[in-house]
Design an enzyme around this catalytic site. Structure first.
Site, PDB file in Angstrom:
ATOM      1  N   ARG A 102       0.960  -1.142   0.018  1.00  0.00           N
ATOM      2  CA  ARG A 102       0.076  -0.133  -0.027  1.00  0.00           C
ATOM      3  C   ARG A 102       1.084   1.203  -0.176  1.00  0.00           C
ATOM      4  NH1 ARG A 102      -5.371   1.338   3.802  1.00  0.00           N
ATOM      5  NH2 ARG A 102      -5.520   3.275   3.450  1.00  0.00           N
ATOM      6  N   TYR A 127       2.308 -10.151   7.209  1.00  0.00           N
ATOM      7  CA  TYR A 127       1.893  -8.685   7.357  1.00  0.00           C
ATOM      8  C   TYR A 127       3.118  -7.882   7.901  1.00  0.00           C
ATOM      9  CZ  TYR A 127      -1.147  -4.561   8.254  1.00  0.00           C
ATOM     10  OH  TYR A 127      -1.686  -3.456   8.480  1.00  0.00           O
ATOM     11  N   PHE A 181       0.869   2.605   5.316  1.00  0.00           N
ATOM     12  CA  PHE A 181       2.288   1.618   4.565  1.00  0.00           C
ATOM     13  C   PHE A 181       1.677   0.442   5.114  1.00  0.00           C
ATOM     14  CE2 PHE A 181       5.762  -0.672   5.076  1.00  0.00           C
ATOM     15  CZ  PHE A 181       6.666  -0.580   4.049  1.00  0.00           C
ATOM     16  N   GLU A 182       1.646  -0.801   4.294  1.00  0.00           N
ATOM     17  CA  GLU A 182       1.686  -1.985   4.742  1.00  0.00           C
ATOM     18  C   GLU A 182       2.152  -2.964   3.427  1.00  0.00           C
ATOM     19  OE1 GLU A 182      -3.245  -2.388   4.174  1.00  0.00           O
ATOM     20  OE2 GLU A 182      -2.182  -2.764   6.283  1.00  0.00           O
ATOM     21  N   VAL A 183       2.728  -3.827   3.615  1.00  0.00           N
ATOM     22  CA  VAL A 183       3.273  -4.850   2.880  1.00  0.00           C
ATOM     23  C   VAL A 183       2.513  -6.335   3.449  1.00  0.00           C
ATOM     24  CG1 VAL A 183       5.008  -6.147   1.574  1.00  0.00           C
ATOM     25  CG2 VAL A 183       5.285  -3.856   2.101  1.00  0.00           C
TER      26      VAL A 183
END
Length: 456
Positions: free
Chosen positions: A260, A286, A343-345
């Site tokens: 994101r 996550y 922010f997240e992968v």
């Protein structure tokens, strides 16, 4: 109404941007490593054969006993590091073209002994399954990385604005069909292919069980109390969409990983490896860079809904979960800690799993997205904290990041030098009183980086 439509367009463009970044990283072939440095196979020879596609290979009530929070099972699935979903045989469902070329066996004297190819030599792709995963400046071979990634770089000194050059491929979603003008303009601006999809009505609307009068009174009350986005309908649709539906859109089904990314953020340091591959090879599902406390005014009954879910679905609660990050009293109350989801992968297969879908649908039925103002950040965070093992959540310390008003700047002077950062360590939010990152370190029994005391 105009403001609401503008927000919707922003969310659509944001979605296109993070898919573009996902595509960019998944297909990054902009450098090669010196094979001898890592005892891996030599680059495959190329020839004059026509170009052809090669497949991408992918390697409520409270529970009566607190122990019920840590029961159940959690299975691990195989990961893919390229952001593209693979089938059971491990072959990606979409291909990546690997161009062929010709190469002379001779090279100028000036090039002998060098890892750099002669001028004009096409870049070659190594077998990613055999190559070293990532490098740090202290590793042998750091200085032998060649060139930069193809296309425009995300400069560490400029904001990541939503420019057309940044989007290599575009997947655009809207709650209404796009008109021909929009399609023509976006197709002409995007350097790769464009795809257009319509969000199903039920994914961006009030569910049938929502009492519209009650929801309206909540918005009016929040507006009076000046709660951020408290009176916004479109923001609530966005939070519900990000919490339960973005990963189920048809255009997303070819992907296994997402990153994101929002407009007007900043990245302060070099990113010298593939975050998707790191997540896959280390069995992470996550990740985050910033964490903080949520506004309690927006989620007064969220934890009640969570406890009801835990009671009804104890089999979904992971052994060795991160309850200690979410609650300071064993699950009785929520301490409001959450990972900041701008922010997240993450792993899309996890979001599509039965435990997560059951979690979302249980919360959605309680109506808190509209009767309060539940954000997707606490929803994702609580789900990760309860449905995943502690070790399946990752903190990207080496990805320096800014989203107004908070900054993550890696702790430790040498680390910042190694990563070629330009952020101000005094701005680092990690160890401030309103951050929850120290709690994450504590529950995972991780040593805090050297120098963190100076940033508290």
């Amino acid at each position: 109404m105009a403001a609401g439509n503008a927000r919707i367009v922003r969310y659509i463009v944001f979605a296109a941007f993070f898919l573009g970044v996902l595509y960019f990283i998944s297909n990054n072939q902009g450098y090669r490593l010196q094979p001898d440095s890592f005892t891996v196979t030599k680059p495959r020879p190329v020839n004059n054969a026509p170009e052809k596609e090669h497949p991408i290979i992918n390697g409520g009530s409270e529970p009566t006993q607190p122990e019920s929070w840590a029961t159940g099972t959690n299975s691990d699935g195989p990961g893919s590091a390229n952001g593209v979903k693979g089938d059971k045989a491990g072959v990606g469902k979409s291909g990546s073209a690997v161009p062929g070329s010709s190469k002379s066996n001779s090279e100028p004297d000036s090039m002998k002994g060098s890892t750099r190819p002669p001028p004009g030599t096409p870049k070659q792709q190594m077998d990613i399954g055999e190559a070293a995963m990532s490098l740090t400046p202290n590793d042998h071979g750091w200085n032998d990385m060649l060139g930069t990634a193809p296309g425009p770089r995300l400069s560490a000194k400029s904001k990541i604005d939503l420019t057309v050059d940044t989007i290599m491929t575009g997947s655009f979603l809207n709650d209404k069909p796009f008109d021909d003008t929009f399609k023509k303009v976006t197709t002409s601006l995007v350097s790769g292919k464009t795809h257009y999809g319509e969000i199903p009505y039920e994914h961006w609307s009030f569910p049938e069980h929502i009492d519209q009068d009650k929801a309206k009174k909540v918005r009016e009350d929040m507006a009076q109390r000046k709660i951020i986005y408290g009176d916004s309908i479109s923001y609530r649709h966005m939070c519900r969409f990000e919490s339960g539906f973005f990963f189920r859109q048809e255009l997303m089904m070819n992907y296994e990983w997402y990153w994101r990314v929002e407009p007007s953020i900043e990245l302060f340091c070099d990113i010298h490896y593939d975050p998707f591959r790191y997540m896959a090879e280390h069995k992470k599902k996550y990740s985050f860079v910033l964490s903080l406390y949520e506004y309690i005014e927006t989620i007064p009954t969220l934890w009640d809904s969570v406890k009801k879910f835990v009671k009804n679905y104890p089999e979904h609660i992971a052994d060795g979960n991160s309850m200690g990050f979410l609650s300071d009293d064993g699950g009785e109350t929520y301490n409001k800690c959450h990972f900041w989801s701008n922010f997240e992968v993450g792993n899309l297969e996890w979001l599509r799993s039965k435990p997560y879908i059951d979690f979302f649908e249980s919360l959605d039925q309680d109506g808190g997205f509209f009767y309060e103002r539940w954000g997707d950040a606490p929803v994702h965070s609580i789900a990760a904290g309860l449905l995943l093992k502690k070790e399946e959540i990752h903190f990207f310390n080496d990805i320096a990041y800014y989203h107004v008003p908070f900054t993550h700047c890696p702790t430790g002077e040498q680390t910042r030098i190694d990563l070629r950062c330009h952020c101000n360590p005094k701005d680092n939010f990690d160890w401030k009183g309103y951050s929850c990152t120290a709690k994450y370190f504590d529950i995972n029994k991780l040593d805090k980086p050297q120098g963190y005391e100076e940033q508290t």
